[in-house]
Design a protein around this motif. Structure first.
Motif, PDB file in Angstrom:
ATOM      1  N   GLN A   1      39.904  54.940  52.248  1.00  0.00           N
ATOM      2  CA  GLN A   1      39.184  53.859  51.563  1.00  0.00           C
ATOM      3  C   GLN A   1      39.936  52.531  51.677  1.00  0.00           C
ATOM      4  OE1 GLN A   1      36.239  54.017  49.762  1.00  0.00           O
ATOM      5  NE2 GLN A   1      35.919  56.133  50.407  1.00  0.00           N
ATOM      6  N   LYS A   2      39.162  51.469  51.519  1.00  0.00           N
ATOM      7  CA  LYS A   2      39.713  50.114  51.686  1.00  0.00           C
ATOM      8  C   LYS A   2      40.919  49.838  50.765  1.00  0.00           C
ATOM      9  CE  LYS A   2      39.237  45.731  53.106  1.00  0.00           C
ATOM     10  NZ  LYS A   2      39.794  45.369  54.415  1.00  0.00           N
ATOM     11  N   GLN A   3      40.748  50.141  49.467  1.00  0.00           N
ATOM     12  CA  GLN A   3      41.837  49.850  48.516  1.00  0.00           C
ATOM     13  C   GLN A   3      43.094  50.655  48.865  1.00  0.00           C
ATOM     14  OE1 GLN A   3      42.314  47.616  45.852  1.00  0.00           O
ATOM     15  NE2 GLN A   3      40.542  46.690  46.818  1.00  0.00           N
TER      16      GLN A   3
ATOM     17  N   LEU B   1      53.523  39.354  50.666  1.00  0.00           N
ATOM     18  CA  LEU B   1      53.078  40.275  49.613  1.00  0.00           C
ATOM     19  C   LEU B   1      52.052  39.604  48.701  1.00  0.00           C
ATOM     20  CD1 LEU B   1      56.456  41.965  48.592  1.00  0.00           C
ATOM     21  CD2 LEU B   1      54.501  43.076  49.685  1.00  0.00           C
ATOM     22  N   ASP B   2      52.328  38.351  48.408  1.00  0.00           N
ATOM     23  CA  ASP B   2      51.441  37.590  47.540  1.00  0.00           C
ATOM     24  C   ASP B   2      50.035  37.522  48.150  1.00  0.00           C
ATOM     25  OD1 ASP B   2      51.223  36.211  45.174  1.00  0.00           O
ATOM     26  OD2 ASP B   2      51.238  34.277  46.230  1.00  0.00           O
ATOM     27  N   LYS B   3      50.020  37.272  49.446  1.00  0.00           N
ATOM     28  CA  LYS B   3      48.748  37.185  50.171  1.00  0.00           C
ATOM     29  C   LYS B   3      48.022  38.533  50.120  1.00  0.00           C
ATOM     30  CE  LYS B   3      48.255  35.933  54.719  1.00  0.00           C
ATOM     31  NZ  LYS B   3      48.887  35.319  55.900  1.00  0.00           N
TER      32      LYS B   3
ATOM     33  N   ILE C   1      43.900  43.224  46.474  1.00  0.00           N
ATOM     34  CA  ILE C   1      44.046  44.519  45.812  1.00  0.00           C
ATOM     35  C   ILE C   1      43.567  44.451  44.368  1.00  0.00           C
ATOM     36  CG2 ILE C   1      45.750  46.294  45.115  1.00  0.00           C
ATOM     37  CD1 ILE C   1      47.380  45.435  47.592  1.00  0.00           C
ATOM     38  N   ASN C   2      42.885  45.483  43.978  1.00  0.00           N
ATOM     39  CA  ASN C   2      42.388  45.628  42.613  1.00  0.00           C
ATOM     40  C   ASN C   2      43.531  45.383  41.608  1.00  0.00           C
ATOM     41  OD1 ASN C   2      42.382  47.657  40.286  1.00  0.00           O
ATOM     42  ND2 ASN C   2      40.223  47.560  40.862  1.00  0.00           N
ATOM     43  N   ALA C   3      43.250  44.522  40.622  1.00  0.00           N
ATOM     44  CA  ALA C   3      44.316  44.052  39.730  1.00  0.00           C
ATOM     45  C   ALA C   3      44.970  45.194  38.959  1.00  0.00           C
ATOM     46  CB  ALA C   3      43.760  43.030  38.755  1.00  0.00           C
ATOM     47  N   GLU C   4      44.167  46.132  38.519  1.00  0.00           N
ATOM     48  CA  GLU C   4      44.700  47.249  37.728  1.00  0.00           C
ATOM     49  C   GLU C   4      45.634  48.111  38.582  1.00  0.00           C
ATOM     50  OE1 GLU C   4      43.054  51.073  35.289  1.00  0.00           O
ATOM     51  OE2 GLU C   4      41.574  49.560  35.912  1.00  0.00           O
TER      52      GLU C   4
ATOM     53  N   LYS D   1      49.717  48.690  38.129  1.00  0.00           N
ATOM     54  CA  LYS D   1      50.361  50.010  38.077  1.00  0.00           C
ATOM     55  C   LYS D   1      51.492  50.076  39.100  1.00  0.00           C
ATOM     56  CE  LYS D   1      46.817  53.149  36.390  1.00  0.00           C
ATOM     57  NZ  LYS D   1      45.816  54.135  36.762  1.00  0.00           N
ATOM     58  N   TYR D   2      51.191  49.597  40.281  1.00  0.00           N
ATOM     59  CA  TYR D   2      52.197  49.602  41.352  1.00  0.00           C
ATOM     60  C   TYR D   2      53.436  48.812  40.921  1.00  0.00           C
ATOM     61  CZ  TYR D   2      54.311  48.852  45.953  1.00  0.00           C
ATOM     62  OH  TYR D   2      55.193  48.808  47.001  1.00  0.00           O
TER      63      TYR D   2
END
Ligand SMILES: [Zn+2]
Length: 243
Positions: free
Chosen positions: A2-4, A166-168, A173-176, A180-181
């Motif tokens: 999956q994309k995420q 990384l910022d880019k 990426i999904n905020a939640e 968690k990461y």
């Protein structure tokens, strides 16, 4: 995949570069010495306050014992005066028993005084050790601080580049998931994201080998990225035979 999952895997690959630089900065002998000294200096005041508190308790204790010893001494003296004036043997024996009793109390107080004195001596040693270590750690701090800073400065540019990358990546990426990461990353865990290969038909966490429930796996199959209940790392599913 999956994309995420693809995005977070890509993020982690890039983040690995940052992790390697961080490990290099924090793992050198110079850095270890510096961090040890810094930690000591940050906590020395608390340690000193603890010793002061102990000293206060011991001093109070010591003074109380001294005054108890003094009053026993006075009582003993008054009995001695009475013994001199005794007229019957019965009276004399009763007084002697009281004197013996006082002597026993007195000797127990003396023992306590000795033991408190010993504790006070140990405490003075602790003060002296702490003072010596403080001088030593200040020297380590000033010797290694500039070296550590120099190494850090030499990596500034490289780190800034990776961070920008990384910022880019994080923007997609999904905020939640990202939060968690980052929280695992703060706990100094790495890697954080693990793939479960469905084609191998094994329902175990790829990191800690805890068995995963069927419902958990089926959610992975639906494309969710889930947190292992045991090690709390992030798991995504993929099929290595499916391309
Ligand atoms: Zn796990």
């Amino acid at each position: 995949m999956q994309k995420q999952a693809q995005l977070i895997v890509k993020y982690q690959e890039t983040d690995k570069k940052l992790k390697l630089i961080e490990d290099e900065l924090n793992g050198s002998e110079d850095a270890k010495k510096f961090f040890t000294a810094r930690k000591f200096l940050q906590t020395v005041k608390e340690k000193l306050a603890e010793l002061d508190q102990k000293a206060k308790v011991l001093t109070d204790n010591y003074n109380a014992l001294l005054s108890e010893a003094k009053s026993l001494e006075l009582s003993a003296k008054s009995y001695e005066d009475k013994i001199a004036l005794c007229e019957t043997e019965e009276e004399l024996n009763a007084l002697k028993r009281k004197v013996d009793d006082l002597k026993a109390k007195s000797s127990s107080i003396e023992q306590k005084i000795d033991s408190v004195s010993k504790e006070m001596n140990d405490l003075y040693k602790e003060y002296a050790d702490l003072g010596r270590k403080n001088v030593e750690m200040k020297a380590v701090y000033s010797e290694y601080g500039p070296k550590v800073q120099e190494l850090k400065t030499s990596k500034d540019k490289e780190m800034a580049e990776v961070k920008a990358e990384l910022d880019k990546l994080s923007k997609e990426i999904n905020a939640e998931l990202m939060a968690k990461y980052q929280s695992r990353r703060k706990d100094k865990k790495f890697p954080i994201v693990f793939g479960l290969d469905f084609s191998k038909n094994m329902n175990y966490c790829p990191r800690c080998a805890t068995q995963l429930f069927a419902g958990f796996v089926s959610e992975l199959k639906q494309g969710e990225i889930k947190e292992c209940e045991s090690c709390h790392m992030l798991i995504y599913g993929y099929d290595s035979k499916e391309k």
